[in-house]
Design a protein around this motif. Sequence first.
Motif, PDB file in Angstrom:
ATOM      1  N   TYR E 264       0.851  -1.189   0.000  1.00 55.31           N
ATOM      2  CA  TYR E 264       0.000   0.000   0.000  1.00 55.31           C
ATOM      3  C   TYR E 264       0.874   1.221   0.000  1.00 55.31           C
ATOM      4  CZ  TYR E 264       1.371   0.370   4.856  1.00 55.31           C
ATOM      5  OH  TYR E 264       2.123   0.485   5.990  1.00 55.31           O
ATOM      6  N   LEU E 302       7.053  -5.612  -6.332  1.00 52.31           N
ATOM      7  CA  LEU E 302       7.581  -4.317  -6.774  1.00 52.31           C
ATOM      8  C   LEU E 302       6.786  -3.749  -7.945  1.00 52.31           C
ATOM      9  CD1 LEU E 302      11.409  -5.000  -6.445  1.00 52.31           C
ATOM     10  CD2 LEU E 302      10.087  -3.298  -5.173  1.00 52.31           C
ATOM     11  N   SER E 305       4.319  -0.913  -7.688  1.00 52.48           N
ATOM     12  CA  SER E 305       4.798   0.473  -7.557  1.00 52.48           C
ATOM     13  C   SER E 305       5.126   1.115  -8.902  1.00 52.48           C
ATOM     14  CB  SER E 305       6.058   0.513  -6.671  1.00 52.48           C
ATOM     15  OG  SER E 305       7.187   0.074  -7.383  1.00 52.48           O
ATOM     16  N   GLY E 326      12.676  -3.936   2.669  1.00 53.87           N
ATOM     17  CA  GLY E 326      11.439  -3.426   2.087  1.00 53.87           C
ATOM     18  C   GLY E 326      11.191  -2.006   2.553  1.00 53.87           C
ATOM     19  N   SER E 327      12.251  -1.381   3.040  1.00 51.64           N
ATOM     20  CA  SER E 327      12.085  -0.093   3.708  1.00 51.64           C
ATOM     21  C   SER E 327      11.829   1.041   2.732  1.00 51.64           C
ATOM     22  CB  SER E 327      13.352   0.248   4.489  1.00 51.64           C
ATOM     23  OG  SER E 327      14.395   0.541   3.574  1.00 51.64           O
ATOM     24  N   GLY E 328      12.185   0.806   1.473  1.00 47.13           N
ATOM     25  CA  GLY E 328      12.002   1.900   0.536  1.00 47.13           C
ATOM     26  C   GLY E 328      12.907   3.079   0.834  1.00 47.13           C
ATOM     27  N   ARG E 329      14.014   2.850   1.549  1.00 43.93           N
ATOM     28  CA  ARG E 329      14.953   3.927   1.899  1.00 43.93           C
ATOM     29  C   ARG E 329      15.588   4.481   0.624  1.00 43.93           C
ATOM     30  NH1 ARG E 329      17.899   1.196   5.270  1.00 43.93           N
ATOM     31  NH2 ARG E 329      16.405   1.699   6.905  1.00 43.93           N
ATOM     32  N   ILE E 330      15.745   5.793   0.546  1.00 41.22           N
ATOM     33  CA  ILE E 330      16.336   6.429  -0.637  1.00 41.22           C
ATOM     34  C   ILE E 330      17.764   5.962  -0.861  1.00 41.22           C
ATOM     35  CG2 ILE E 330      17.153   8.639  -1.554  1.00 41.22           C
ATOM     36  CD1 ILE E 330      14.795   9.993  -0.469  1.00 41.22           C
TER      37      ILE E 330
ATOM     38  N   ALA F  95       8.245   4.242  -3.952  1.00 38.19           N
ATOM     39  CA  ALA F  95       6.829   3.936  -3.739  1.00 38.19           C
ATOM     40  C   ALA F  95       6.734   2.517  -3.213  1.00 38.19           C
ATOM     41  CB  ALA F  95       6.041   4.069  -5.036  1.00 38.19           C
ATOM     42  N   ILE F  96       5.890   2.324  -2.198  1.00 36.26           N
ATOM     43  CA  ILE F  96       5.703   1.019  -1.569  1.00 36.26           C
ATOM     44  C   ILE F  96       7.085   0.466  -1.195  1.00 36.26           C
ATOM     45  CG2 ILE F  96       4.338  -1.102  -1.656  1.00 36.26           C
ATOM     46  CD1 ILE F  96       2.931   0.012  -4.150  1.00 36.26           C
ATOM     47  N   ASN F  97       7.454  -0.699  -1.712  1.00 32.84           N
ATOM     48  CA  ASN F  97       8.749  -1.281  -1.331  1.00 32.84           C
ATOM     49  C   ASN F  97       9.884  -0.890  -2.263  1.00 32.84           C
ATOM     50  OD1 ASN F  97       6.591  -3.830  -0.761  1.00 32.84           O
ATOM     51  ND2 ASN F  97       7.909  -3.163   0.913  1.00 32.84           N
ATOM     52  N   ARG F  98       9.585  -0.048  -3.201  1.00 30.28           N
ATOM     53  CA  ARG F  98      10.633   0.391  -4.138  1.00 30.28           C
ATOM     54  C   ARG F  98      11.289   1.652  -3.602  1.00 30.28           C
ATOM     55  NH1 ARG F  98      10.209   3.998  -8.091  1.00 30.28           N
ATOM     56  NH2 ARG F  98       7.975   3.814  -8.354  1.00 30.28           N
ATOM     57  N   PRO F  99      12.599   1.583  -3.344  1.00 33.78           N
ATOM     58  CA  PRO F  99      13.287   2.728  -2.749  1.00 33.78           C
ATOM     59  C   PRO F  99      13.344   3.918  -3.706  1.00 33.78           C
ATOM     60  CG  PRO F  99      14.670   0.745  -2.709  1.00 33.78           C
ATOM     61  CD  PRO F  99      13.489   0.447  -3.568  1.00 33.78           C
ATOM     62  N   ASN F 239       7.639   1.201   4.807  1.00 33.13           N
ATOM     63  CA  ASN F 239       7.935   1.111   3.383  1.00 33.13           C
ATOM     64  C   ASN F 239       8.196   2.538   2.902  1.00 33.13           C
ATOM     65  OD1 ASN F 239       5.496   2.358   2.440  1.00 33.13           O
ATOM     66  ND2 ASN F 239       4.459   0.381   2.332  1.00 33.13           N
ATOM     67  N   ALA F 240       8.363   2.716   1.611  1.00 31.83           N
ATOM     68  CA  ALA F 240       8.758   4.043   1.124  1.00 31.83           C
ATOM     69  C   ALA F 240       7.672   5.085   1.351  1.00 31.83           C
ATOM     70  CB  ALA F 240       9.111   3.985  -0.365  1.00 31.83           C
TER      71      ALA F 240
END
Lengths: 332, 332, 332, 332, 332, 332
Positions: E264, E302, E305, E326-330, F95-99, F239-240
Amino acid sequence: MKKLVSLGELLMRLSCEDALRFSQVNNFKVAYGGSEANVLITAANFGLETEFLSVLPENDLGKSALNDLRNSNVGLNHIKFQGERLGLYFLEPGAINRPGKIIYDRQNSAFSKIDPEWFDWEEIFKDCNWFHWSGITPAISEKAAQVCLHAVETAKSKGIKVSGDLNYRGNLWQYEGANPKEIMSQLVDKTDVLLAGSYACSQFFDIKNIQNNSELSKALIQKFPALQRIAITNREEINASHHKWSADLFTESTLLSSTEYNIYPIVDRVGTGDSFMGALIYGLQHFKDQKALDFATAASCLKHSIVGDFNRVSKEEVFELIEGDGSGRIKR
Amino acid sequence: MKKLVSLGELLMRLSCEDALRFSQVNNFKVAYGGSEANVLITAANFGLETEFLSVLPENDLGKSALNDLRNSNVGLNHIKFQGERLGLYFLEPGAINRPGKIIYDRQNSAFSKIDPEWFDWEEIFKDCNWFHWSGITPAISEKAAQVCLHAVETAKSKGIKVSGDLNYRGNLWQYEGANPKEIMSQLVDKTDVLLAGSYACSQFFDIKNIQNNSELSKALIQKFPALQRIAITNREEINASHHKWSADLFTESTLLSSTEYNIYPIVDRVGTGDSFMGALIYGLQHFKDQKALDFATAASCLKHSIVGDFNRVSKEEVFELIEGDGSGRIKR
Amino acid sequence: MKKLVSLGELLMRLSCEDALRFSQVNNFKVAYGGSEANVLITAANFGLETEFLSVLPENDLGKSALNDLRNSNVGLNHIKFQGERLGLYFLEPGAINRPGKIIYDRQNSAFSKIDPEWFDWEEIFKDCNWFHWSGITPAISEKAAQVCLHAVETAKSKGIKVSGDLNYRGNLWQYEGANPKEIMSQLVDKTDVLLAGSYACSQFFDIKNIQNNSELSKALIQKFPALQRIAITNREEINASHHKWSADLFTESTLLSSTEYNIYPIVDRVGTGDSFMGALIYGLQHFKDQKALDFATAASCLKHSIVGDFNRVSKEEVFELIEGDGSGRIKR
Amino acid sequence: MKKLVSLGELLMRLSCEDALRFSQVNNFKVAYGGSEANVLITAANFGLETEFLSVLPENDLGKSALNDLRNSNVGLNHIKFQGERLGLYFLEPGAINRPGKIIYDRQNSAFSKIDPEWFDWEEIFKDCNWFHWSGITPAISEKAAQVCLHAVETAKSKGIKVSGDLNYRGNLWQYEGANPKEIMSQLVDKTDVLLAGSYACSQFFDIKNIQNNSELSKALIQKFPALQRIAITNREEINASHHKWSADLFTESTLLSSTEYNIYPIVDRVGTGDSFMGALIYGLQHFKDQKALDFATAASCLKHSIVGDFNRVSKEEVFELIEGDGSGRIKR
Amino acid sequence: MKKLVSLGELLMRLSCEDALRFSQVNNFKVAYGGSEANVLITAANFGLETEFLSVLPENDLGKSALNDLRNSNVGLNHIKFQGERLGLYFLEPGAINRPGKIIYDRQNSAFSKIDPEWFDWEEIFKDCNWFHWSGITPAISEKAAQVCLHAVETAKSKGIKVSGDLNYRGNLWQYEGANPKEIMSQLVDKTDVLLAGSYACSQFFDIKNIQNNSELSKALIQKFPALQRIAITNREEINASHHKWSADLFTESTLLSSTEYNIYPIVDRVGTGDSFMGALIYGLQHFKDQKALDFATAASCLKHSIVGDFNRVSKEEVFELIEGDGSGRIKR
Amino acid sequence: MKKLVSLGELLMRLSCEDALRFSQVNNFKVAYGGSEANVLITAANFGLETEFLSVLPENDLGKSALNDLRNSNVGLNHIKFQGERLGLYFLEPGAINRPGKIIYDRQNSAFSKIDPEWFDWEEIFKDCNWFHWSGITPAISEKAAQVCLHAVETAKSKGIKVSGDLNYRGNLWQYEGANPKEIMSQLVDKTDVLLAGSYACSQFFDIKNIQNNSELSKALIQKFPALQRIAITNREEINASHHKWSADLFTESTLLSSTEYNIYPIVDRVGTGDSFMGALIYGLQHFKDQKALDFATAASCLKHSIVGDFNRVSKEEVFELIEGDGSGRIKR
C-alpha cells in the motif's frame, strides 16, 4: 546494407514549457539530442542503416538517453557506458522578437573523457560506407578532438565517404590547448561533403568578405581541394516564430539552389540544420544532386514542426512537400 | 418552436497534445464529435431547438459521449443505448507544412448496427421543421444508409425542409454492397439545401471539368432539380496553420459570395465545415440569403479558434465579426 | 538611489489554458497582476528602486500574491494586510478573430477599503523621486480615489515627479458618488508625464474629434498646462494573435515617434501598456526623449512574448531589439 | 415521478493540485459544488427526479457552473441568472497530519441577493414530494434565510416531506441581524428528517453535555417533536488521509447503526456528508430504515474516492459495497 | 543464449488520470500492454533473450505500440504488420473501496486475424528454449486459438520447455465455436509450468470444491500429468489501494510458499500477475525452486509500484527486497 | 534581531512526476534545495532572521534558484554570483517497497569553487547569534571545507552559538586530499548543538557498537566535550510511503524523547531532517528543551506532507500538531 556511422555526444535537453522563461518554470520537458545523433536519426528514419558511437554515464539517465535512438533503429552496438555525468542543456525557446536561450552544462561529461582505445575501429568501419562528423565534437575536449580526427582519418584511409558540419560554437573550444583552426582544417581536409556557413568559415579558416554562397564555396575548395560538395543553408529570421529557409549545394563548380520555404509559426527549430545534413546524406546516396538538395531542404523544413531535437518525418512526407503540397491538409 | 433533427454517429476523438506526433504522445486529449452532432450543437448554440438521433454503446464511454451535447441543450430524447463499442478517431493535428492525420477506428461501432425499427419516426418528426443529413452516415454501413434514406424520405413526405452535406470520405463506404453514387443520388434528390464541393461532386455524381462554383451549382441543379440552395465553402490552405476561408451560396440562379477571412494561427480546424452548415441552417431560418451566408461564414471562421469538434461561439460573437470587428480586442 | 513609488491593487488572475473557453476549462492558470504593480516590476527589472503601496487580505492568498513582486526586488515595506478578499480577474485569452474576455471580480476587495491613515506618507516619500498613478485606482472605490489623490498631491507638493496612465475602464467607476471627470482632472492637473489615449480623453475630458496624436497632445496640454510629456501607444489589432505596435511621445510641442513592431503570434498581451509605462519612466530617467520612447516601445513589444501580467525582460534584451535584432535568434 | 427539490448556492471550487500548498500553486483545478447541489446530484445519480433552485450571475462563469448538474440530470428549470459574482471557495487539501484549508470568497454573490419573488413556488412544489434544506443557506444573507424559511414553510404546508442538514459553519452568519438560533429553530421545527451533529446542536440549540448519539437524538426530539428521523455521521480522523466512517439513524426511539468503514488513502473528502444526505433521502424512499442507513453510509464511503464535491457512483456500486465487497477488485 | 518466446496481442491502454472516473476525464494516459508482452518485458529486464510474436496494424498506432518493448530489448523480428485496428482497453483505476474498471475494445483487432502461415516457425524455434502462452490468446478468436495451439505443439515436439498462464477472462471467448474447456485442456496438456488459480480451474476444468493450493495443484496434476510445476498467487484485497500478496509453487508433490507482502498504497496493479510469471520463468532458469518463487513474488510485489502494464525493476532491486529491505529507503 | 547564518550549496532538484521511474519521464518537476538552505527556510518560516551564504553561477538558473528563499525572507545579502554551473540532483521518489533514488550531478559547481576571500566575515557575523553548518559542505571540495571550517572557527571565536548536522554522504568526499575524519572532528569540536546519527558517528569518529541514543550521546560528549546538546532522529521505514518518526535530545546527561508519529502516505521525505534541525534551532531559542524537541519533531513530521525540499508550515500549524490535533481536519 552498408552503414552511416557518426561519433558524438548525446545530451539531455531540459526545456521550458509553454513560452515560459527560465525564471517562471516549475517543470522542464525532457528530451535528448546532439548534432550527430540528430543526423543519424534523420537518416535512419529515411531507411539508412546507421551506427552511433558515443559515451554515456553508467546510470539511469545514461540508459534513458538512448530510448529515442533505439526506437528509430539507430545502431547502438558501440555505445560505451563509462563515467559519471550526462551532458545537459537547458533551452528557453524564443517567441516573437524574444530570442531563444540555451545554457549548456556539458563540461566534464562522460563523453568528454572519451578514449580512442574504447572503440574497435576495425569492426566499426567494416560495414560502413559513410562517416559523418560535426565541429561540436572536437570542440568538447582534447580527447574528443583526438578521437574525431582518428575516426575521420581511418575512414578516409579505408575509402569511406566522409561528411562534416562545421557547426561553429563560440562557447565551446574551452579546453587547454584547443586550436580550432588547426583541428578543423585537418578534419575538412579529409572531408568529401561539407555543410558550411560564412560565419563558421570566417572563424575557422579566415575566409572573409564573401559576397555569396558561390564565392564561399569556391574559397573553401581552394583551401580544401578534396571537397566534392558544399552545402549551405540560408535562414532568414523574421522573428523567433517565423523563418524563411532554403539551401544551396555547390558541386562541380555549380551552385544549385532549393525552393525557399516560409515557415511559421515555428514549433521547434533546434536540430533543423542536423536534419538537413541527415537528409542530404540520404539524398546523395539515392538521388541526383538537385533532388538530394530539394529532399534535404524539405525534410529540414518539416523538422521545424516537430517537438524535440530529432526529426520524425517519413520519406513519403518529404516527397509530398517537394511535390508541392505544403498545404498541411489533413490526411484522413 | 419546431426542431432541427439530425441523425449521425458520435465518435470519441483522441488527439495528440502540443504539436506532438502519434509516436511521441503519452496522453491523448479526449473530446467527442461527428459531422451531424457538430451541426446540431452549432445550431443549438444560436438558439434552435434540436434533436439528435444516434446509437451509443451501453457503457461508461457511451454515456460520457453525450455530455457536451447535453450541455449545449441538444435534444437527446431518442438516443439508443445498444451495442458494444464507441466509434473512435485519433487525431494528430498538423503544423506548418506538416499535414494533420486522422486514423479512424469506427468499424463495428454501436452506431453501424443501427436499425430503423429502433426509432419512433412519427414522434421524431412531429415537432420537426428541418432535417439534416451528411454523406458520412450512409458511408458507415448498409443499415446506416437505410436509416438515413428512410429518415430523408419520411421528412420529405411530411413537407419538412431537408438539408445535406456531401462530406465525401474516400476511406469509408467499405461495406459490402456499398454504392455511393446510387444512395447519394437518392438522398440529394430529396434535399432542399446542399453543402457541396467539386471533389465530392466528381466522385459521387461524375460532375467534372467544372470551372467555378457557379458552374458547379448549375450542374447540380440540372441533375437534382429539387435543390433550392447550394452552398460551397472555399478553403485556401497556405499551410496547416494558416487558411483563407470564404463561401458561396447559389440561390435562384445567382451566386452570392461572402467576405474572405484570413485565419492564423489556426487552433483547431476539425468541424469547421459542420459549423458552417449549422450556422447556415440557422441563418436561412432567420435572415435573407446574403446575411445567412455571411453569418455561416463568420461562424465557421470563428470555429477555427475553438478546441474540439464543436463550435462554442454565441450569435453575438458572430455578429460582431460580421460587422467588421475581427480585431480580437479584449472584452473587459 | 531614490525610488519610484506607486499605489494600486494587486489582483489574482485566473486564466484559461491552451485556447480553451471558460465553458471548457478544468484548470485555471494562476498569476497576479495589476496596472501599477506591472509598472513597478518592469521598472525594477531594469534597475530602478521601487516601492509598492497596496492592501491585501490577511490570508494565504494575500500572502502568495506578493511572490513575483518580491522576486523582482519591488519594495514591499508598506504593504498593509487587512480585510477579507483578494480582488480577482478571470481571463479567456482570444485567438484569431475571437476576442479575449476578462471577467472582473474585484468588488469589496481588501484594497477597495484602503484608508489614507494606514500609510506613513512622510516615510514613503522620503526617498521617492517619482510617483506613478493609474486611472484604475480612483475607479475602484471612493476611498481608493481619496488615497490616490492624497498621494498625488503630497508628491507634487514635495516636488516629486508625477506620472499617470489614464487607463479608462468603463466597467469600473461603479461606486456611489463616482465622478470620473472631476477626479481625473484633479489628478492630471498635478501630473508631469501622462500616458493617454483618444478614447480615454473623450470619456474623461470631452476631448473629441481629434485627428491625430499631435492634436490630442495639444488639446491635453491646453487643458492641463503642467503636463510636460504625453505618451500615446498605437495598437493595430489585425487579429487577436497579430498586432502592430508603436508609440509617440509629445514633448515641448514636438511629437516623437517610435519604430512600428509587427507582433505575432502573440503570447500574452495583458499588461503590455503597463510595461510601456514602466519602461518609459526608466527611460526618461536615463535617456533623452527619443531613446526613452524607443526603449519603452521595444520593452513593451517584448512583453507580448511573456506569459503573465508582468514583464520579465532585461535591459540588455531591450537594447538588442532597439539596435535592430528582432530576429529572435537563439542565444547559445 | 415526484421530485426532490432543494435550494442553495452553487460555488466555484478552486483547489490546489498534487498536495501543493496555496503558496506553491500555479494552477487551480476547477470544479463546482455546494451542499444542496451535492445532495441533489447524489440523489439524481441513484435515479430520483430532482430540481435545483438557485441564483447564478449572468456571465460565462455562472453558465459553466451548471454543467455537472445538467450532466447528472438535475432539473434546472428554475435557475435564475441575475447578479454579478459567482461565490467561490479555495481548497488546499490536507495530507497526513496537515489539515486541509478552505478559504471562502462568497460574500455578495449573486445567490446572496436572492429574492422569494423570483421563484414560482406553486409551480415548483406542484410535482415535489420532498424538500431539502441545509444550514448553509440561511447563514449566507438575510434574504437567503427568508427564502429558505419561505420554502420550508410552503413545503410543510403542502404536506411535502422536509429534510435538513444543520451544517454549522462558524465563519458564515456574518450578515447584520443574523440570529442563527432563531432561524435554525424555525427551520428544524418544520423538518421531518434531520442530519445533525453534536457540535452544531450545541451551537444552534444549546444542547450540551451529550454522551452519545442516542441522547443527542432524544434531546433534539424533545425540542422539535415533529422530527421523525435523525441521522448522525461518525467520522474518526486518524489523519487527513485516513478516516473511519459510520453513521447512526434514530427512528422511533431506536438508534440504528451502520457498518464502520476504514477509508484510506482518501481522494477527496469534501461533500461526503452531502452524499450521505442525498443517499439517505433516496434510501428512505426505497428501503426500510436499516437498509436506508446502510445505503447512505456506503454511498458516502465511496464518495471519499471521487474527485470533486459531487458523488459519481451508481446504485449498483453502492450495493456491491453493502453486500460486502470492499475489495476494490477490478471489474473487467 | 537461447530465447524465451511468446505469442500474444499488444493493446493500447487508455487510462484515467488522478483518480478520475471515466465520466470526468479530459485526457487519457497512453501506455501499451498485454499479458504475454508483460511477461517478456519482465524477463528481458532481468536479462533473458526474448522474442515476441504478434500482429499489429499497419499504421502509426501499431508502430508506436512497440516502443516500450524495443526499449527493453525484447526481440521484435517476427512482428507482422497487417490489418486495420489496434486492440484497445480503457482503464479506470479503483480507489479505496471503489473497484477499478476495464472496458475492452479489442474485437476485430489486427491480432485477432492472425494466421499460422504468417510466421516462420522453424526460424522462430531455432534458438528458443522456452515458450510461454496465456489463456487470453485462445480466447480472442478462432485463428488466435489455432496459432496458439500450433505454437505450443511445435514447441513441445522440439523439446522446448512450455509455460502457460490460465488467465481466465469471462468476457472474452466470444467467437463462434469457442470451446474454452477443450482448447485449454489441449494447451495445458503440453505445458510444463502452469500459473493457475482456483476460479480459472473451476471454469476451464471443472475442478471445484478445492480447499487449498496444495489440493488444487494435485487435482491439476492428476488431470494433466505432464505438469512439472504449478504456481499460484494469493492476493488479499483489503481495498483497491491495499493488497496482501504472496505465492505458492507446487513441485514434486511439495508446496513451497513465499513471504507475504503488505502492499500500500498501490500505484498500478495491472500486469502484476504477468510480472510474477516473467520473473518465475527467469527464476526457474537460474535458481532452485524456493528462490525462484521468492524472486517471482518479490518482483511482482515491486510491480505494484510501477506505472503501466510493464515491470521496470532490475534484478538487483528484486534481490534487495528478497534480502529483507522493504524499507524503501532512498538510494543516494 | 540577531540572525541565524548558514553556509551551503543550493541545488536544482529535478524530480520524476507521479510515481514514474527515470526511464519513463517526459518532464522533471523543478525545485531547489540543499541541507543548509532547508534549515534556514524552516527557521525563517517560524520567524527567525536568517542569512544564507552561498555561491551561484551567473546565469538564469543561478538567479532562479533563489526565489523560494527570497519568498521566505531568508537573507540573501551575501550571495556570490560567480562560476558556471549550478549543482543538480535528480530524484526518483520511491513507492511502496521500491526505494527512492537520487543521482547527484554537483561536481565542479559554482559553489565547489568557493573562496573564503569572497565573503566579508566581519560584516556577516556582526548581527549573528547562531551559525549552522552541515557535513555536506566540507564533503564537496577542499575549498568548501576550508570555508566551512573558517566560518565555524570565526563564529566560535566571537562567542556565537554553533550547530551542526553530521549528514554523512558516502558518495561525496571525492576530492583529492579529502580527510573526513579530521575535518569533521575539527568542526564538531567547536560545535554546541549537534544533529547526529549512529551510522555517521561510526564513519566519522569510529564510534561503534552503540546500543542506544543515550550511549551514542555520551560517546560523542566524551570525544567532543564542548557539545551541549545532541539531537538524534529515529526513522522506522515501514515502506517508502509509511514511516514512523520520533527524536531524542540529549542534554545535561539526560535523554529527552518526543512523541512518535505514524506518517503515511508520505508526500515528500527529502529535507525532513533539515526541517527538524531548523525547527530545533528555533525551538532552543524560544522554549525549554523538551518543548524544543517536541516542536522540532512535529515540524519535521509535517514536512513529510510538503512537496519540495523546503518546509512550508507555520508555527501555528506545528503547535496544533503538538497539542494533539493530528486529525488533519479541514480548517474552514
